[in-house]
Design a protein around this motif. Structure first.
Motif, PDB file in Angstrom:
ATOM      1  N   ALA A 184     -16.838  12.403  15.808  1.00  0.00           N
ATOM      2  CA  ALA A 184     -16.308  13.585  15.114  1.00  0.00           C
ATOM      3  C   ALA A 184     -16.101  14.742  16.089  1.00  0.00           C
ATOM      4  CB  ALA A 184     -17.260  13.990  13.994  1.00  0.00           C
ATOM      5  N   ALA A 185     -17.020  14.898  17.037  1.00  0.00           N
ATOM      6  CA  ALA A 185     -16.884  15.980  18.011  1.00  0.00           C
ATOM      7  C   ALA A 185     -15.659  15.757  18.908  1.00  0.00           C
ATOM      8  CB  ALA A 185     -18.151  16.075  18.859  1.00  0.00           C
ATOM      9  N   ILE A 186     -15.403  14.513  19.282  1.00  0.00           N
ATOM     10  CA  ILE A 186     -14.231  14.214  20.106  1.00  0.00           C
ATOM     11  C   ILE A 186     -12.946  14.494  19.334  1.00  0.00           C
ATOM     12  CG2 ILE A 186     -12.949  12.338  21.223  1.00  0.00           C
ATOM     13  CD1 ILE A 186     -15.662  11.092  21.949  1.00  0.00           C
ATOM     14  N   VAL A 187     -12.928  14.092  18.065  1.00  0.00           N
ATOM     15  CA  VAL A 187     -11.753  14.344  17.226  1.00  0.00           C
ATOM     16  C   VAL A 187     -11.536  15.850  17.057  1.00  0.00           C
ATOM     17  CG1 VAL A 187     -10.770  14.048  14.915  1.00  0.00           C
ATOM     18  CG2 VAL A 187     -11.936  12.132  16.038  1.00  0.00           C
ATOM     19  N   ALA A 188     -12.614  16.596  16.863  1.00  0.00           N
ATOM     20  CA  ALA A 188     -12.500  18.045  16.654  1.00  0.00           C
ATOM     21  C   ALA A 188     -11.997  18.765  17.903  1.00  0.00           C
ATOM     22  CB  ALA A 188     -13.851  18.606  16.232  1.00  0.00           C
ATOM     23  N   ALA A 189     -12.315  18.208  19.076  1.00  0.00           N
ATOM     24  CA  ALA A 189     -11.952  18.894  20.321  1.00  0.00           C
ATOM     25  C   ALA A 189     -10.544  18.576  20.800  1.00  0.00           C
ATOM     26  CB  ALA A 189     -12.956  18.525  21.420  1.00  0.00           C
ATOM     27  N   GLY A 190      -9.934  17.519  20.281  1.00  0.00           N
ATOM     28  CA  GLY A 190      -8.622  17.104  20.770  1.00  0.00           C
ATOM     29  C   GLY A 190      -7.494  17.950  20.202  1.00  0.00           C
ATOM     30  N   ALA A 191      -6.436  18.091  21.012  1.00  0.00           N
ATOM     31  CA  ALA A 191      -5.266  18.868  20.565  1.00  0.00           C
ATOM     32  C   ALA A 191      -4.247  17.973  19.888  1.00  0.00           C
ATOM     33  CB  ALA A 191      -4.632  19.581  21.752  1.00  0.00           C
ATOM     34  N   GLU A 212      -8.429   3.162  17.012  1.00  0.00           N
ATOM     35  CA  GLU A 212      -7.069   3.517  16.585  1.00  0.00           C
ATOM     36  C   GLU A 212      -7.034   5.006  16.284  1.00  0.00           C
ATOM     37  OE1 GLU A 212      -5.386   1.443  13.312  1.00  0.00           O
ATOM     38  OE2 GLU A 212      -5.534  -0.548  14.238  1.00  0.00           O
ATOM     39  N   THR A 213      -5.929   5.649  16.628  1.00  0.00           N
ATOM     40  CA  THR A 213      -5.697   7.042  16.234  1.00  0.00           C
ATOM     41  C   THR A 213      -4.274   7.158  15.715  1.00  0.00           C
ATOM     42  OG1 THR A 213      -5.019   7.630  18.486  1.00  0.00           O
ATOM     43  CG2 THR A 213      -7.335   7.993  17.894  1.00  0.00           C
ATOM     44  N   GLU A 214      -4.060   8.130  14.837  1.00  0.00           N
ATOM     45  CA  GLU A 214      -2.735   8.274  14.221  1.00  0.00           C
ATOM     46  C   GLU A 214      -2.580   9.695  13.675  1.00  0.00           C
ATOM     47  OE1 GLU A 214      -0.139   6.300  10.518  1.00  0.00           O
ATOM     48  OE2 GLU A 214      -2.073   5.437  11.127  1.00  0.00           O
ATOM     49  N   ALA A 215      -1.399  10.264  13.835  1.00  0.00           N
ATOM     50  CA  ALA A 215      -1.095  11.563  13.235  1.00  0.00           C
ATOM     51  C   ALA A 215      -0.957  11.388  11.728  1.00  0.00           C
ATOM     52  CB  ALA A 215       0.180  12.131  13.824  1.00  0.00           C
ATOM     53  N   ALA A 216      -1.485  12.349  10.966  1.00  0.00           N
ATOM     54  CA  ALA A 216      -1.441  12.236   9.509  1.00  0.00           C
ATOM     55  C   ALA A 216      -1.625  13.601   8.876  1.00  0.00           C
ATOM     56  CB  ALA A 216      -2.528  11.290   9.004  1.00  0.00           C
ATOM     57  N   GLU A 217      -0.702  13.978   7.981  1.00  0.00           N
ATOM     58  CA  GLU A 217      -0.813  15.165   7.150  1.00  0.00           C
ATOM     59  C   GLU A 217      -1.046  16.432   7.967  1.00  0.00           C
ATOM     60  OE1 GLU A 217      -3.832  14.417   4.268  1.00  0.00           O
ATOM     61  OE2 GLU A 217      -2.887  12.573   3.527  1.00  0.00           O
ATOM     62  N   GLY A 218      -0.322  16.575   9.075  1.00  0.00           N
ATOM     63  CA  GLY A 218      -0.461  17.754   9.907  1.00  0.00           C
ATOM     64  C   GLY A 218      -1.670  17.721  10.815  1.00  0.00           C
ATOM     65  N   GLY A 219      -2.471  16.693  10.719  1.00  0.00           N
ATOM     66  CA  GLY A 219      -3.637  16.525  11.590  1.00  0.00           C
ATOM     67  C   GLY A 219      -3.626  15.119  12.164  1.00  0.00           C
ATOM     68  N   PHE A 220      -4.772  14.534  12.326  1.00  0.00           N
ATOM     69  CA  PHE A 220      -4.812  13.153  12.776  1.00  0.00           C
ATOM     70  C   PHE A 220      -6.104  12.489  12.316  1.00  0.00           C
ATOM     71  CE2 PHE A 220      -7.265  15.046  16.156  1.00  0.00           C
ATOM     72  CZ  PHE A 220      -6.534  16.166  16.541  1.00  0.00           C
ATOM     73  N   ASP A 238      -7.918  17.680   9.520  1.00  0.00           N
ATOM     74  CA  ASP A 238      -6.729  18.193   8.836  1.00  0.00           C
ATOM     75  C   ASP A 238      -6.056  19.287   9.678  1.00  0.00           C
ATOM     76  OD1 ASP A 238      -8.102  20.583   8.455  1.00  0.00           O
ATOM     77  OD2 ASP A 238      -8.606  20.153   6.361  1.00  0.00           O
ATOM     78  N   ALA A 239      -4.991  19.866   9.127  1.00  0.00           N
ATOM     79  CA  ALA A 239      -4.189  20.853   9.870  1.00  0.00           C
ATOM     80  C   ALA A 239      -4.993  22.099  10.220  1.00  0.00           C
ATOM     81  CB  ALA A 239      -2.954  21.229   9.058  1.00  0.00           C
ATOM     82  N   SER A 240      -6.000  22.401   9.430  1.00  0.00           N
ATOM     83  CA  SER A 240      -6.821  23.588   9.708  1.00  0.00           C
ATOM     84  C   SER A 240      -7.921  23.313  10.723  1.00  0.00           C
ATOM     85  CB  SER A 240      -7.448  24.089   8.404  1.00  0.00           C
ATOM     86  OG  SER A 240      -8.423  23.153   7.934  1.00  0.00           O
ATOM     87  N   GLY A 241      -8.116  22.054  11.081  1.00  0.00           N
ATOM     88  CA  GLY A 241      -9.166  21.687  12.034  1.00  0.00           C
ATOM     89  C   GLY A 241     -10.444  21.195  11.380  1.00  0.00           C
ATOM     90  N   ALA A 242     -10.469  21.160  10.045  1.00  0.00           N
ATOM     91  CA  ALA A 242     -11.667  20.704   9.349  1.00  0.00           C
ATOM     92  C   ALA A 242     -11.838  19.189   9.515  1.00  0.00           C
ATOM     93  CB  ALA A 242     -11.589  21.054   7.869  1.00  0.00           C
TER      94      ALA A 242
END
Length: 270
Positions: A184-191, A212-220, A238-242
């Motif tokens: 979760a920390a890695i996902v939160a830190a990525g652009a 696996e990673t994938e862009a989704a709903e303005g986030g990933f 999500d798009a807000s970073g949550a």
């Protein structure tokens, strides 16, 4: 011509009645003693029962079905052959693995075991109750597994000497709560999803880990799993970073299903 009406029936004397009573009493006592003796005397051999107990212990091990290719041969021995005394039939049994060969539970595998069974004497106090003497037996068996089948059991000669040390399989890989927090920390830190993917692969370079990673709903969304262990951490930003951990059905991780994939979030199979 004899007059039938004049006949009389002789009644037993008091002495005869007493003799009959004594005879009946003696017969009843003798029968009671005989039946009590039958109830207390062992009706079967303890050694025979111990042999049956050894066979029961071996049969119980053989009921494991070799239908999971992820279980290694060493894990079969360590997990399926019990340690210490276990209940078996009318007594207890101690099972020792003697030799093992083959590949895994998903292929052909063979385990030789020695079973030492003990049976305590039992004397029933019930009429026609089952009793047996104390007994023991040592038997050796070969258990042969083919995929999707229970083991085929055959008796083999027991070798002399002690059994070899039991195998100690390597610990199973797993994803812990600490791993979920790290992912979760890695996902939160990525652009971007690509940046997250690279960071996750640097953090989990092991071959048994699927990422696996994938862009989704303005986030990933990212999925990190161990397919062989049905382990999966699914994280969505999500798009807000949550950050959230979306729910999914565990059956999706079974063989033949979608597995640990971002589609568990973007295109759920159920």
């Amino acid at each position: 011509m004899t007059d039938r009406s004049s006949r009389t029936t002789a009644l037993p004397t008091t002495t005869a009645l007493r003799r009959r009573a004594r005879a009946s009493a003696v017969l009843a006592v003798g029968l009671s003693i005989a039946l009590a003796g039958c109830a207390a005397e062992p009706t079967s051999s303890g050694d025979t029962r111990a042999q049956h107990a050894a066979e029961a212990a071996a049969a119980e091990i053989g009921t494991h079905s070799a239908n999971s290719p992820e279980i290694t041969l060493l894990e079969m021995v360590a997990w399926w052959v019990p340690e210490g005394a276990v209940p078996a039939g009318s007594g207890t049994a101690v099972v020792e693995p003697l030799a093992w060969s083959g590949e895994s539970a998903g292929s052909s595998a063979t385990i030789d075991i020695r079973v030492t069974a003990q049976v305590d004497a039992t004397s029933s106090t019930q009429l026609f109750g089952e009793s047996w003497s104390a007994g023991s037996a040592t038997q050796c068996f070969r258990l042969e597994w083919q995929q999707y089948e229970e083991a085929r059991r055959s008796e083999i000669p027991c070798p002399d000497g002690p059994a070899p040390p039991r195998p100690t399989p390597a610990p199973r890989p797993e994803l812990t709560q600490a791993d979920a927090e790290r992912i979760a920390a890695i996902v939160a830190a990525g652009a971007t999803a690509e940046e997250v993917d690279r960071a996750l692969r640097d953090a989990y370079p092991q071959e048994h880990v699927r990422i696996e990673t994938e862009a989704a709903e303005g986030g990933f969304v990212a999925a990190v799993g161990i397919p062989a262990e049905r382990e999966c951490v699914l994280v969505f930003r999500d798009a807000s970073g949550a950050i959230t951990f979306p729910n999914f059905r565990r059956i999706s991780l079974e063989p033949g299903e979608v597995g640990c994939s971002t589609s568990l979030y973007t295109n759920p199979p159920f």
